[in-house]
Write an enzyme that holds these catalytic residues in place. Structure first.
Site, PDB file in Angstrom:
ATOM      1  N   LEU A 124       0.882  -1.013   0.011  1.00  0.00           N
ATOM      2  CA  LEU A 124       0.088   0.032   0.016  1.00  0.00           C
ATOM      3  C   LEU A 124       0.752   1.246  -0.166  1.00  0.00           C
ATOM      4  O   LEU A 124       1.753   1.387   0.594  1.00  0.00           O
ATOM      5  CB  LEU A 124      -0.847  -0.122   1.035  1.00  0.00           C
ATOM      6  CG  LEU A 124      -1.904  -1.215   1.106  1.00  0.00           C
ATOM      7  CD1 LEU A 124      -2.657  -0.941   2.469  1.00  0.00           C
ATOM      8  CD2 LEU A 124      -2.672  -1.366   0.116  1.00  0.00           C
ATOM      9  N   GLY A 146      -1.768   6.642  -2.637  1.00  0.00           N
ATOM     10  CA  GLY A 146      -2.850   6.406  -3.548  1.00  0.00           C
ATOM     11  C   GLY A 146      -3.939   5.305  -3.088  1.00  0.00           C
ATOM     12  O   GLY A 146      -5.174   5.905  -3.333  1.00  0.00           O
ATOM     13  N   HIS A 147      -3.451   4.414  -2.537  1.00  0.00           N
ATOM     14  CA  HIS A 147      -4.403   3.395  -1.856  1.00  0.00           C
ATOM     15  C   HIS A 147      -5.179   4.042  -0.898  1.00  0.00           C
ATOM     16  O   HIS A 147      -6.314   4.098  -0.595  1.00  0.00           O
ATOM     17  CB  HIS A 147      -3.614   2.147  -1.155  1.00  0.00           C
ATOM     18  CG  HIS A 147      -3.186   1.178  -2.395  1.00  0.00           C
ATOM     19  ND1 HIS A 147      -1.761   1.062  -2.421  1.00  0.00           N
ATOM     20  CD2 HIS A 147      -3.631   0.660  -3.565  1.00  0.00           C
ATOM     21  CE1 HIS A 147      -1.427   0.476  -3.437  1.00  0.00           C
ATOM     22  NE2 HIS A 147      -2.512   0.180  -4.152  1.00  0.00           N
ATOM     23  N   LYS A 197      -5.554   5.976 -12.124  1.00  0.00           N
ATOM     24  CA  LYS A 197      -4.453   5.644 -12.463  1.00  0.00           C
ATOM     25  C   LYS A 197      -4.614   4.500 -13.633  1.00  0.00           C
ATOM     26  O   LYS A 197      -4.017   4.369 -14.456  1.00  0.00           O
ATOM     27  CB  LYS A 197      -3.606   5.247 -11.097  1.00  0.00           C
ATOM     28  CG  LYS A 197      -2.605   4.228 -11.282  1.00  0.00           C
ATOM     29  CD  LYS A 197      -1.098   4.876 -11.742  1.00  0.00           C
ATOM     30  CE  LYS A 197      -0.028   4.034 -11.676  1.00  0.00           C
ATOM     31  NZ  LYS A 197      -0.598   2.608 -11.279  1.00  0.00           N
ATOM     32  N   ASP A 198      -5.376   3.529 -13.030  1.00  0.00           N
ATOM     33  CA  ASP A 198      -5.741   2.389 -14.010  1.00  0.00           C
ATOM     34  C   ASP A 198      -7.031   2.815 -14.656  1.00  0.00           C
ATOM     35  O   ASP A 198      -8.103   2.264 -14.267  1.00  0.00           O
ATOM     36  CB  ASP A 198      -5.861   1.089 -13.032  1.00  0.00           C
ATOM     37  CG  ASP A 198      -4.479   0.712 -12.428  1.00  0.00           C
ATOM     38  OD1 ASP A 198      -3.567   0.417 -12.907  1.00  0.00           O
ATOM     39  OD2 ASP A 198      -4.204   0.993 -11.225  1.00  0.00           O
TER      40      ASP A 198
HETATM   41  P1  AMP Z   1      -3.553  -1.907  -7.070  1.00  0.00           P
HETATM   42  O1  AMP Z   1      -2.943  -2.218  -5.506  1.00  0.00           O
HETATM   43  O2  AMP Z   1      -2.102  -1.240  -8.013  1.00  0.00           O
HETATM   44  O3  AMP Z   1      -4.181  -3.050  -7.792  1.00  0.00           O
HETATM   45  O4  AMP Z   1      -4.235  -0.623  -7.280  1.00  0.00           O
HETATM   46  C1  AMP Z   1      -5.735  -0.755  -6.099  1.00  0.00           C
HETATM   47  C2  AMP Z   1      -6.319   0.381  -6.464  1.00  0.00           C
HETATM   48  O5  AMP Z   1      -5.653   1.854  -6.256  1.00  0.00           O
HETATM   49  C3  AMP Z   1      -6.618   0.446  -8.059  1.00  0.00           C
HETATM   50  O6  AMP Z   1      -8.347   0.910  -8.000  1.00  0.00           O
HETATM   51  C4  AMP Z   1      -5.772   1.575  -8.605  1.00  0.00           C
HETATM   52  O7  AMP Z   1      -6.242   2.322  -9.460  1.00  0.00           O
HETATM   53  C5  AMP Z   1      -5.847   2.551  -7.260  1.00  0.00           C
HETATM   54  N1  AMP Z   1      -4.463   3.104  -7.258  1.00  0.00           N
HETATM   55  C6  AMP Z   1      -3.110   2.607  -7.638  1.00  0.00           C
HETATM   56  N2  AMP Z   1      -2.376   3.691  -7.410  1.00  0.00           N
HETATM   57  C7  AMP Z   1      -2.888   4.825  -7.582  1.00  0.00           C
HETATM   58  C8  AMP Z   1      -2.604   6.409  -7.289  1.00  0.00           C
HETATM   59  N3  AMP Z   1      -1.556   6.583  -7.573  1.00  0.00           N
HETATM   60  N4  AMP Z   1      -3.655   7.256  -7.338  1.00  0.00           N
HETATM   61  C9  AMP Z   1      -4.876   6.808  -7.153  1.00  0.00           C
HETATM   62  N5  AMP Z   1      -5.223   5.325  -7.202  1.00  0.00           N
HETATM   63  C10 AMP Z   1      -4.334   4.390  -7.171  1.00  0.00           C
END
Ligand code: AMP
Length: 284
Positions: free
Chosen positions: A32, A35-36, A148-149
């Site tokens: 984490l 962003g998370h 971001k995604d």
């Molecule tokens: P991940 O753990 O990378 O699968 O991301 C989990 C959630 O957090 C997904 O909805 C991502 O789009 C979001 N996320 C990841 N990085 C960021 C960021 N820098 N800013 C905002 N949301 C993010």
């Protein structure tokens, strides 16, 4: 209230039903970062309780992708979620999500075949299937995803509509490091030189934003401009730069009043994503 940790879909459903009031859900793959945590805070502001998941979903990694080297920091994640006041953490092992005999998948339509889907066959089938399972288990009122995604967010919103999911899909802005690099769990895999080079993604987006503000609306021009900026950084190997309709993800060459400029760029073994929606602030 302290954080409850559950590891099977059945336990997750029971724990969620024991929570009175609305639930905001934040799915993650762990490791984490801020962003998370921004998603968690948004969820906390809009719901009585927050549920999060940490699951590095094998189904969304291709055979030559970074499943084994994907960063994992379970104890730190637990600590952060507890400090953020999260009520429920669902942290299953792969076997709890994909038991022997598992064979039913959520397959995206043409939206899932473009951009990331074209470069990562099967990726979004894995993403949609796991998100559908998580939403089934946790029955949230709202589910929070990051811009971001961007394609992932668009596809999940599409799935929620097409399959009549009860949860509202909320897409939150990209959180960045001080130098503009979008926060990502994968950033820790960058070498010091690659880390110094990586903010070039943001510079490419800013150059396009400046052009947009000056009246440029043509997708092909904005795409080329971003590529020109990326080319100033020798360590950056662009996989693609796309200027597309934010709803259909179809490439736009001519002028458009709304555009999603998105890119995937390799730095050594690490592949980074970034994007912006024009007009800025209009979101996905
Ligand atoms: P991940 O753990 O990378 O699968 O991301 C989990 C959630 O957090 C997904 O909805 C991502 O789009 C979001 N996320 C990841 N990085 C960021 C960021 N820098 N800013 C905002 N949301 C993010």
């Amino acid at each position: 209230m302290s954080l409850a940790v559950v590891v099977t879909p059945g336990e997750a459903r029971a724990a969620r039903r024991a929570l009175g009031g609305s639930v905001g859900f934040v799915p993650t793959m762990g490791a984490l970062h801020a962003g998370h945590l921004a998603l968690v805070r948004r969820a906390r502001g809009e719901n009585a309780h927050v549920a999060a998941s940490v699951f590095v979903n094998p189904a969304q990694f291709g055979p030559r992708e970074d499943l084994a080297s994907y960063p994992r920091t379970p104890e730190r994640d637990l600590d952060l979620l507890e400090k953020e006041g999260v009520a429920l953490l669902f942290a299953p092992e792969p076997g709890a999500m994909y038991p022997p005999g598992f064979e039913t998948w959520v397959q995206p339509g043409p939206l899932g075949a473009r951009l990331e889907g074209e470069r990562r066959p099967g990726h979004f089938r894995g993403v949609l299937t796991v998100v559908a399972k998580l939403l089934q288990a946790l029955e949230p009122d709202r589910a929070y995803f990051g811009q971001k995604d961007a394609q992932q967010a668009v596809l999940i919103r599409r799935m929620a509509r097409d399959l009549d999911f009860a949860a509202e899909v909320v897409v939150c802005p990209i959180v960045r490091e001080a130098d503009g690099l979008a926060m990502s769990s994968r950033n820790v895999n960058l070498s010091p030189q690659e880390r110094r080079a990586a903010p070039v993604l943001r510079r490419a987006l800013v150059a396009a934003a400046v052009a947009w503000e000056a009246g440029e609306r043509r997708g092909d021009v904005l795409r080329r401009l971003a590529l020109t900026v990326l080319a100033t950084e020798p360590l950056a190997k662009p996989d693609y730069v796309s200027a597309a309709d934010p709803s259909t993800l179809i490439e736009i060459d001519g002028p458009s009043e709304r555009l999603l400029l998105s890119m995937a760029v390799r730095f050594g073994a690490t592949r980074l994503l970034d994007n912006a929606v024009f007009p800025e602030g209009s979101g996905l």
